[in-house]
Design an enzyme around this catalytic site. Structure first.
Site, PDB file in Angstrom:
ATOM      1  N   THR A  34       0.886  -1.179   0.000  1.00  0.00           N
ATOM      2  CA  THR A  34       0.000   0.000   0.000  1.00  0.00           C
ATOM      3  C   THR A  34       0.918   1.222   0.000  1.00  0.00           C
ATOM      4  O   THR A  34       1.365   1.652  -1.059  1.00  0.00           O
ATOM      5  CB  THR A  34      -0.975  -0.006   1.192  1.00  0.00           C
ATOM      6  OG1 THR A  34      -0.243  -0.178   2.390  1.00  0.00           O
ATOM      7  CG2 THR A  34      -1.996  -1.108   1.050  1.00  0.00           C
ATOM      8  N   THR A  93      -3.131  -2.401   8.266  1.00  0.00           N
ATOM      9  CA  THR A  93      -2.811  -3.791   8.109  1.00  0.00           C
ATOM     10  C   THR A  93      -1.433  -4.260   7.807  1.00  0.00           C
ATOM     11  O   THR A  93      -0.755  -3.763   6.927  1.00  0.00           O
ATOM     12  CB  THR A  93      -3.664  -4.406   7.015  1.00  0.00           C
ATOM     13  OG1 THR A  93      -4.975  -4.078   7.252  1.00  0.00           O
ATOM     14  CG2 THR A  93      -3.480  -5.876   6.964  1.00  0.00           C
TER      15      THR A  93
END
Lengths: 384, 384
Positions: B147, B180
């Site tokens: 990400t 996450t």
């Protein structure tokens, strides 16, 4: 206002030279009686500054005749010699104030941890402060306990011939090593120490204890309530408790409003909780979530971060029944997407988060603030 | 390297169009057997993303034939429809992979909370990834789960004909709603699910569970270990456990080294603890102290903030017997001033804090990072 709003008290605030910049750094508050009743609440940190250890002892007697407060040094983690410094401070105050006993002199300090106080400046400062004591000295005393506070903080309440007034500095533990919330409240109500203790503990439990600026607990937090009995009035217990709570809530709100580097004051109300403890635990978890605090700084109504903060607690709730409002827009309903987040107006300094646990009828309010680049700058050595 | 270092595995990483910028966002890892044994560890957050709820169910069977991972969306707080999306993802993978069963397909997602995944892009992407599966696809899979990671993360270990390899993304919950840590480990060792579970839990307990970047717990954390048995070797239990731990420790260190906005990697070792739990509690309290994290960013060896963090724990210690070293200089001895703080060299990225509780013989290491203005910027809406 401040600590001299109530009858029976004098105060002073002077520059003793503890701070290198020459700003006021020493405050003295004296209870002229006829009563010397007092109560105190101190930091829950197990690493306690010397003045906290001293003042806890003093308060066990239920009598305080004077309080010496200094900014410019916390006298924390200074070992046995630091404790001797606090002891010498109380002795000096008792000496210059006729008829006082060192065992009834409370001491509070705020500033850098791990440094000894310059006693060669502090002790003469006490004599100077004693010479300047005045029934109008409350404002100067409030100014002298400031560290990185941008404004001094005072509040007052009361009724029917009696008054509660107070001063405060700090907000949680916000400054560069400049720990601490220091609060002195005074009243001319005629009440014994036990009644003061009851009212003070009830008030701090829902005010100062529910301010959570950066999650950091100071080694020096001190809240004192002194009663002179000078009004001769014995107030109704509930009315007195409410006045103490009002002054504490006012000061607590001022602390959050002056939190270092903050651009948003965040009011977190947890409702629908199975217990008040659950509500407080959830509110505190939300208040301490760095990612959420950054998002709110960026005026981003990021309810996902509220949910992930709730999810780390042990409170009673069903994830599928959580509801969250930001500034009264219910952006999360039943644990999922609710009203359009574009409807949330984030332009104002105050942000209201409501978290509904759908698990009961209890609630609690926690006050916090956002996390900003200014906070990082002010608390890194770059700025000092 | 990565998830295809061990025999019996193929993988792929592609751009399915989930991310608007066109970067890779979908990874597929397939266990070609002969064994399909698996173990998993998931977030302790009670607000769990749909793929976590799904995969926890899958893992109860002890068999995983494939893992579908996507970046670009966490599928968290998306309600029953979000869970249906995860279910459809597993069904699609089972459909395009001949002979697979949806009940043995694990799913992991990472990205913004509270948004549905674009299934019209994700489902065709699974077919495309299946077509590109390769025994050399591990690197591409590791890239596709990034990400805000600046680099992809892989590691490998093993001996005597068997291998453990893996990939990871994230660090705690660092990114703008991009929750996450996702980790997939694979091995060709011939071991049943129960043995994998034992080794994985032991490894994560002292590695991923002791990385504390910003104190924020994700809704999506997932660590999977898949065994194909393709080497035909049944390794010694201790050697296998150590290999799994080595890969986890390597990946955990990479996560901290890539934490958002960080300028310092902080290794906190708590020694002299009465119990390992005490050591972990104290290490975590130090890791989460925002004031200390700011100070270290400013290269300020502020041991007072370490002590005030220790003081908030319930660990066994006497405040007068605490010792703290920063980069091997014992700046705090017996709870007070120790060696000269000017001796501490803070120029390097890695900072080592040693906190000695003088209360026993247990110890633990927690990894964290500093708090910077860049972290604030990256996590406020200003930057998104």
């Amino acid at each position: 206002m401040s600590v001299t709003a109530a009858q029976g008290f004098t105060a002073a605030g002077i520059a003793a030279g503890i701070k290198e910049n020459g700003n006021p750094d020493l405050a003295l508050v004296v209870n002229n009686g006829p009563r010397l009743a007092a109560a105190g609440v101190f930091t829950a940190n197990r690493v306690k500054a010397a003045p906290v250890v001293w003042s806890e002892q003093v308060l066990k007697g239920g009598q305080v005749s004077a309080v010496v407060l200094n900014s410019g040094g916390a006298n924390a983690c200074t070992g046995p010699l630091g404790f001797q410094d606090t002891h010498a401070t109380a002795e000096k105050a008792a000496e210059v104030l006729a008829g006082h006993n060192a065992g009834e002199v409370a001491v509070a300090s705020t500033g850098l941890i791990g440094l000894r106080l310059p006693m060669d400046k502090l002790l003469p400062g006490i004599a100077q402060a004693a010479a300047e004591l005045s029934g109008h000295g409350g404002e100067k005393a409030a100014i002298a306990i400031k560290t990185t506070d941008s404004v001094h903080k005072t509040a007052v309440a009361g009724q029917d011939g009696w008054t509660v007034g107070g001063m405060a500095k700090g907000a949680g533990m916000l400054a560069p090593g400049l720990a601490t919330m220091l609060v002195v409240l005074t009243t001319d109500a005629d009440l014994p120490a036990a009644d003061l203790d009851t009212a003070l503990r009830a008030a701090t439990r829902t005010t100062f204890d529910r301010v959570d600026s950066d999650g950091c607990m100071s080694t020096n937090d001190t809240v004192l309530l002194l009663a002179s009995g000078a009004s001769g009035v014995v107030p109704d217990g509930a009315a007195f408790a409410e006045a103490v709570r009002t002054v504490c809530a006012d000061l607590a709100r001022q602390l959050i409003g002056d939190a270092e580097g903050a651009s948003k004051d965040i009011r977190i109300e947890v409702i629908g909780a199975a217990s008040e403890d659950d509500a407080v635990e959830v509110g505190r978890s939300i208040a301490r979530n760095n990612l959420l605090k950054c998002a709110l700084h960026g005026e981003d109504p990021n309810w996902g971060r509220v949910l992930s903060a709730i999810g780390t607690t042990s409170a009673v709730f069903d994830p599928g029944q959580l509801n969250v409002a930001i500034n009264d827009v219910w952006v999360c309903k039943n644990g999922s997407v609710g009203e359009d987040r574009e409807l949330v107006d984030m332009r104002y300094r105050e942000v209201r988060i409501t978290a509904d646990l759908s698990a009961g009828t209890e609630s609690a309010v926690i006050w916090s603030n956002d996390l900003t680049a200014d906070y990082v700058h002010e608390n890194s050595a770059y700025s000092s």
